[in-house]
Scaffold this motif. Structure first.
Motif, PDB file in Angstrom:
ATOM      1  N   TYR A  96      -5.055  -5.542   9.948  1.00 20.35           N
ATOM      2  CA  TYR A  96      -5.246  -5.103   8.673  1.00 20.35           C
ATOM      3  C   TYR A  96      -3.428  -5.562   8.370  1.00 20.35           C
ATOM      4  CZ  TYR A  96      -3.392  -0.752  10.405  1.00 20.35           C
ATOM      5  OH  TYR A  96      -2.603   0.047  11.375  1.00 20.35           O
ATOM      6  N   ARG A  97      -3.529  -5.592   7.108  1.00 18.13           N
ATOM      7  CA  ARG A  97      -2.202  -5.922   6.441  1.00 18.13           C
ATOM      8  C   ARG A  97      -1.851  -4.644   5.453  1.00 18.13           C
ATOM      9  NH1 ARG A  97       1.467 -10.016   5.679  1.00 18.13           N
ATOM     10  NH2 ARG A  97       2.922  -9.786   3.900  1.00 18.13           N
ATOM     11  N   ALA A  98      -0.721  -3.806   5.832  1.00 20.64           N
ATOM     12  CA  ALA A  98      -0.240  -2.576   5.304  1.00 20.64           C
ATOM     13  C   ALA A  98       1.074  -3.048   4.637  1.00 20.64           C
ATOM     14  CB  ALA A  98       0.035  -1.600   6.155  1.00 20.64           C
ATOM     15  N   ASP A  99       1.136  -3.178   3.401  1.00 22.57           N
ATOM     16  CA  ASP A  99       2.172  -3.885   2.751  1.00 22.57           C
ATOM     17  C   ASP A  99       2.751  -5.253   3.267  1.00 22.57           C
ATOM     18  OD1 ASP A  99       2.196  -1.632   0.783  1.00 22.57           O
ATOM     19  OD2 ASP A  99       3.303  -0.608   2.242  1.00 22.57           O
ATOM     20  N   ALA A 100       3.953  -5.180   4.048  1.00 19.65           N
ATOM     21  CA  ALA A 100       4.455  -6.448   4.532  1.00 19.65           C
ATOM     22  C   ALA A 100       4.349  -6.401   5.836  1.00 19.65           C
ATOM     23  CB  ALA A 100       5.761  -6.414   4.219  1.00 19.65           C
ATOM     24  N   VAL A 101       3.477  -5.452   6.464  1.00 19.00           N
ATOM     25  CA  VAL A 101       3.241  -5.778   7.957  1.00 19.00           C
ATOM     26  C   VAL A 101       1.860  -5.660   8.280  1.00 19.00           C
ATOM     27  CG1 VAL A 101       3.519  -3.966  10.357  1.00 19.00           C
ATOM     28  CG2 VAL A 101       5.138  -4.111   8.403  1.00 19.00           C
ATOM     29  N   VAL A 102       1.637  -6.404   9.321  1.00 24.62           N
ATOM     30  CA  VAL A 102       0.123  -6.592  10.078  1.00 24.62           C
ATOM     31  C   VAL A 102       0.137  -5.939  11.275  1.00 24.62           C
ATOM     32  CG1 VAL A 102      -1.484  -8.313  10.875  1.00 24.62           C
ATOM     33  CG2 VAL A 102      -0.051  -9.228   9.124  1.00 24.62           C
ATOM     34  N   ALA A 103      -0.928  -5.097  11.323  1.00 30.10           N
ATOM     35  CA  ALA A 103      -1.136  -4.327  12.512  1.00 30.10           C
ATOM     36  C   ALA A 103      -2.480  -4.642  12.961  1.00 30.10           C
ATOM     37  CB  ALA A 103      -0.974  -2.814  12.095  1.00 30.10           C
ATOM     38  N   GLY A 104      -2.824  -4.129  14.154  1.00 29.38           N
ATOM     39  CA  GLY A 104      -4.081  -3.917  14.915  1.00 29.38           C
ATOM     40  C   GLY A 104      -4.087  -5.275  16.059  1.00 29.38           C
ATOM     41  N   PRO A 105      -5.001  -5.283  16.711  1.00 35.37           N
ATOM     42  CA  PRO A 105      -6.468  -4.937  16.353  1.00 35.37           C
ATOM     43  C   PRO A 105      -6.821  -3.423  16.655  1.00 35.37           C
ATOM     44  CG  PRO A 105      -6.602  -6.315  18.210  1.00 35.37           C
ATOM     45  CD  PRO A 105      -5.227  -6.292  18.092  1.00 35.37           C
ATOM     46  N   VAL A 106      -7.371  -2.864  15.784  1.00 37.49           N
ATOM     47  CA  VAL A 106      -7.925  -1.568  16.144  1.00 37.49           C
ATOM     48  C   VAL A 106      -9.449  -1.437  16.075  1.00 37.49           C
ATOM     49  CG1 VAL A 106      -5.699  -0.333  15.594  1.00 37.49           C
ATOM     50  CG2 VAL A 106      -7.511  -0.958  13.762  1.00 37.49           C
ATOM     51  N   ARG A 107     -10.075  -0.383  16.580  1.00 40.51           N
ATOM     52  CA  ARG A 107     -11.466  -0.382  16.355  1.00 40.51           C
ATOM     53  C   ARG A 107     -11.755   0.825  15.147  1.00 40.51           C
ATOM     54  NH1 ARG A 107     -14.720  -2.361  20.517  1.00 40.51           N
ATOM     55  NH2 ARG A 107     -16.199  -0.982  19.838  1.00 40.51           N
ATOM     56  N   THR A 108     -10.807   1.504  15.037  1.00 42.21           N
ATOM     57  CA  THR A 108     -11.204   2.540  14.016  1.00 42.21           C
ATOM     58  C   THR A 108      -9.686   3.046  13.485  1.00 42.21           C
ATOM     59  OG1 THR A 108     -12.105   4.779  13.096  1.00 42.21           O
ATOM     60  CG2 THR A 108     -11.292   4.512  15.431  1.00 42.21           C
ATOM     61  N   ARG A 109      -9.459   3.351  12.246  1.00 43.70           N
ATOM     62  CA  ARG A 109      -8.290   3.836  11.347  1.00 43.70           C
ATOM     63  C   ARG A 109      -8.589   4.546  10.206  1.00 43.70           C
ATOM     64  NH1 ARG A 109      -3.224   2.215  13.565  1.00 43.70           N
ATOM     65  NH2 ARG A 109      -4.131   3.932  14.841  1.00 43.70           N
ATOM     66  N   THR A 110      -8.205   5.720   9.932  1.00 38.76           N
ATOM     67  CA  THR A 110      -8.180   6.404   8.790  1.00 38.76           C
ATOM     68  C   THR A 110      -6.904   6.965   8.161  1.00 38.76           C
ATOM     69  OG1 THR A 110     -10.206   7.670   9.980  1.00 38.76           O
ATOM     70  CG2 THR A 110      -8.756   8.999   8.216  1.00 38.76           C
ATOM     71  N   TRP A 111      -7.235   6.659   6.795  1.00 40.97           N
ATOM     72  CA  TRP A 111      -5.859   6.550   5.975  1.00 40.97           C
ATOM     73  C   TRP A 111      -6.198   7.753   5.072  1.00 40.97           C
ATOM     74  CZ3 TRP A 111      -7.828   2.039   7.401  1.00 40.97           C
ATOM     75  CH2 TRP A 111      -6.944   0.940   7.987  1.00 40.97           C
ATOM     76  N   ARG A 112      -5.299   8.672   4.814  1.00 39.75           N
ATOM     77  CA  ARG A 112      -5.308   9.799   3.953  1.00 39.75           C
ATOM     78  C   ARG A 112      -4.356   9.609   2.835  1.00 39.75           C
ATOM     79  NH1 ARG A 112      -1.548  13.799   4.714  1.00 39.75           N
ATOM     80  NH2 ARG A 112      -0.641  13.662   6.787  1.00 39.75           N
ATOM     81  N   VAL A 113      -4.872  10.120   1.531  1.00 38.10           N
ATOM     82  CA  VAL A 113      -3.593   9.988   0.432  1.00 38.10           C
ATOM     83  C   VAL A 113      -2.632  11.309   0.412  1.00 38.10           C
ATOM     84  CG1 VAL A 113      -3.449   9.708  -2.278  1.00 38.10           C
ATOM     85  CG2 VAL A 113      -5.190   8.580  -1.000  1.00 38.10           C
ATOM     86  N   VAL A 114      -1.419  11.144   0.343  1.00 39.08           N
ATOM     87  CA  VAL A 114      -0.448  11.975   0.087  1.00 39.08           C
ATOM     88  C   VAL A 114       0.000  11.803  -1.282  1.00 39.08           C
ATOM     89  CG1 VAL A 114       1.260  13.405   1.045  1.00 39.08           C
ATOM     90  CG2 VAL A 114       0.101  12.253   2.542  1.00 39.08           C
ATOM     91  N   GLU A 115      -0.489  12.941  -2.209  1.00 38.58           N
ATOM     92  CA  GLU A 115       0.040  12.839  -3.808  1.00 38.58           C
ATOM     93  C   GLU A 115       1.408  13.066  -3.909  1.00 38.58           C
ATOM     94  OE1 GLU A 115      -1.766  14.384  -7.833  1.00 38.58           O
ATOM     95  OE2 GLU A 115      -2.569  15.218  -5.985  1.00 38.58           O
ATOM     96  N   GLY A 116       1.917  12.243  -4.478  1.00 39.03           N
ATOM     97  CA  GLY A 116       3.269  12.424  -5.027  1.00 39.03           C
ATOM     98  C   GLY A 116       4.405  12.631  -3.766  1.00 39.03           C
ATOM     99  N   ALA A 117       4.037  11.768  -2.641  1.00 43.48           N
ATOM    100  CA  ALA A 117       4.593  12.086  -1.416  1.00 43.48           C
ATOM    101  C   ALA A 117       5.960  11.361  -1.690  1.00 43.48           C
ATOM    102  CB  ALA A 117       3.929  11.252  -0.315  1.00 43.48           C
ATOM    103  N   TRP A 118       6.353  10.631  -2.032  1.00 44.96           N
ATOM    104  CA  TRP A 118       7.750   9.949  -2.060  1.00 44.96           C
ATOM    105  C   TRP A 118       8.333   9.408  -3.633  1.00 44.96           C
ATOM    106  CZ3 TRP A 118       9.118   4.449  -2.364  1.00 44.96           C
ATOM    107  CH2 TRP A 118       8.059   3.549  -3.073  1.00 44.96           C
ATOM    108  N   GLY A 119       9.535   9.369  -3.658  1.00 43.00           N
ATOM    109  CA  GLY A 119      10.137   9.212  -4.944  1.00 43.00           C
ATOM    110  C   GLY A 119      10.748   7.898  -5.217  1.00 43.00           C
ATOM    111  N   LEU A 120      10.580   7.125  -6.062  1.00 40.03           N
ATOM    112  CA  LEU A 120      11.515   5.918  -6.381  1.00 40.03           C
ATOM    113  C   LEU A 120      12.081   5.857  -7.675  1.00 40.03           C
ATOM    114  CD1 LEU A 120      11.748   2.980  -5.261  1.00 40.03           C
ATOM    115  CD2 LEU A 120       9.611   2.469  -6.440  1.00 40.03           C
ATOM    116  N   THR A 121      13.326   5.667  -7.934  1.00 42.09           N
ATOM    117  CA  THR A 121      14.148   5.262  -8.979  1.00 42.09           C
ATOM    118  C   THR A 121      13.693   4.285  -9.948  1.00 42.09           C
ATOM    119  OG1 THR A 121      15.952   6.571  -7.864  1.00 42.09           O
ATOM    120  CG2 THR A 121      16.198   5.579  -9.818  1.00 42.09           C
ATOM    121  N   LEU A 122      13.163   4.193 -10.905  1.00 43.65           N
ATOM    122  CA  LEU A 122      12.751   3.345 -11.832  1.00 43.65           C
ATOM    123  C   LEU A 122      13.219   3.308 -13.170  1.00 43.65           C
ATOM    124  CD1 LEU A 122       8.791   3.282 -10.839  1.00 43.65           C
ATOM    125  CD2 LEU A 122      10.371   1.733 -10.264  1.00 43.65           C
ATOM    126  N   PRO A 123      13.365   2.244 -13.923  1.00 44.76           N
ATOM    127  CA  PRO A 123      13.814   2.111 -15.211  1.00 44.76           C
ATOM    128  C   PRO A 123      13.262   3.169 -16.100  1.00 44.76           C
ATOM    129  CG  PRO A 123      13.417   0.034 -14.490  1.00 44.76           C
ATOM    130  CD  PRO A 123      12.837   0.841 -13.496  1.00 44.76           C
TER     131      PRO A 123
END
Length: 287
Positions: A257-284
């Protein structure tokens, strides 16, 4: 959104790849930031020094000068240090792969991006975290999408033979001579999974009996991930399957799988969970 004063102390971490690929944009960004705030400039030689610089930032607000990989490296490091919640990142995009920062709303010009660092505001964003503690800021794709497919504009200067008309002519000739394989055959190529089980919040979206063409997972900004499954079909194209949820599990016989700019694997299973508001980015600031 909390506005940052221009009197902030900044830690400007300049990615070595950015220095090599576009030194002029790096110089412009550094000049603008140094003129508008108390900026300590750090020039790490590699990923380890990059991570150490962030860990030793003290009260300084971190600013990353680099491409998608540099931003991902910074967020990953702060996540591992469990310091994302209390830290707002800024980024000045410099490099060849900028599709992620562009999708997040960061200006891609060095002057506009540096001014956004000084005059912008923090926006809290959702994050995908997998069961190996990896993070996804933008979009997760299965099978991996090449950088050229993901960011054709950003990769054009590198891959299209810019400045070499003879090279573009050769590339066009090659594309003309190469026969494009049928759609079903292209998907079933090496490294591309053909059968996956996709579960969202424990509910099965697609099972192993149904071959799939592609899966994408994106933090939706609402505390839930947006999932799209494109089923592999011959003839009439099947409508994509859409779902939303806080956890997404994909399993199959060894997939990459490709996560943003990085290709990872191979894996047989993977679980992703959402962390709400986890990080802050300065934007205009808009509006």
């Amino acid at each position: 959104m909390a506005t940052y004063p221009t009197s902030d102390q900044l830690l400007v971490v300049i990615d070595p790849v950015a220095r090599r690929t576009d030194g002029e944009s790096v110089r412009i960004a550094k000049d603008v930031l140094s003129a508008g705030a108390a900026a300590k400039v750090c020039l790490p030689d590699g990923p380890e020094e990059f991570t150490r610089a962030l860990a030793r930032r003290g009260s300084r607000r971190p600013v990353v000068v680099g491409d998608d990989r540099a931003l991902l490296r910074a967020v990953s490091a702060l996540h591992r240090q469990r310091e994302l919640a209390g830290c707002a990142l800024s980024v000045v995009p410099v490099g060849g792969s900028l599709s992620l920062v562009r999708s997040l709303g960061v200006p891609t010009g060095p002057v506009a991006a540096a001014r956004a660092v000084l005059e912008g505001a923090e926006r809290r964003l959702d994050l995908l975290v997998d069961d190996s503690d990896g993070v996804v800021l933008g979009t997760l794709r299965i099978p991996p999408v090449s950088p050229r497919q993901e960011d054709p504009a950003g990769s054009a200067a590198v891959s299209s033979g810019a400045g070499h008309p003879w090279l573009r002519t050769c590339q066009s000739l090659v594309r003309t001579l190469v026969t494009r394989p049928p759609r079903a055959t292209a998907v079933a190529g090496p490294g591309g999974p053909s059968r996956l089980r996709v579960e969202v919040d424990g509910e099965t979206v697609v099972n192993l009996e149904q071959p799939v063409e592609a899966v994408s997972v994106t933090p939706g900004g609402t505390g839930k991930a947006e999932v799209e499954v494109r089923r592999l079909s011959v003839g009439a194209e099947a409508s994509p399957l859409l779902a939303q949820g806080r956890t997404v599990t994909v399993s199959g016989a060894g997939f990459r799988y490709r996560a943003d700019a990085v290709v990872a694997g191979p894996v047989r299973t993977r679980t992703w969970r959402v962390v709400e508001g986890a990080w802050g980015l300065t934007l205009p600031v808009t509006g």
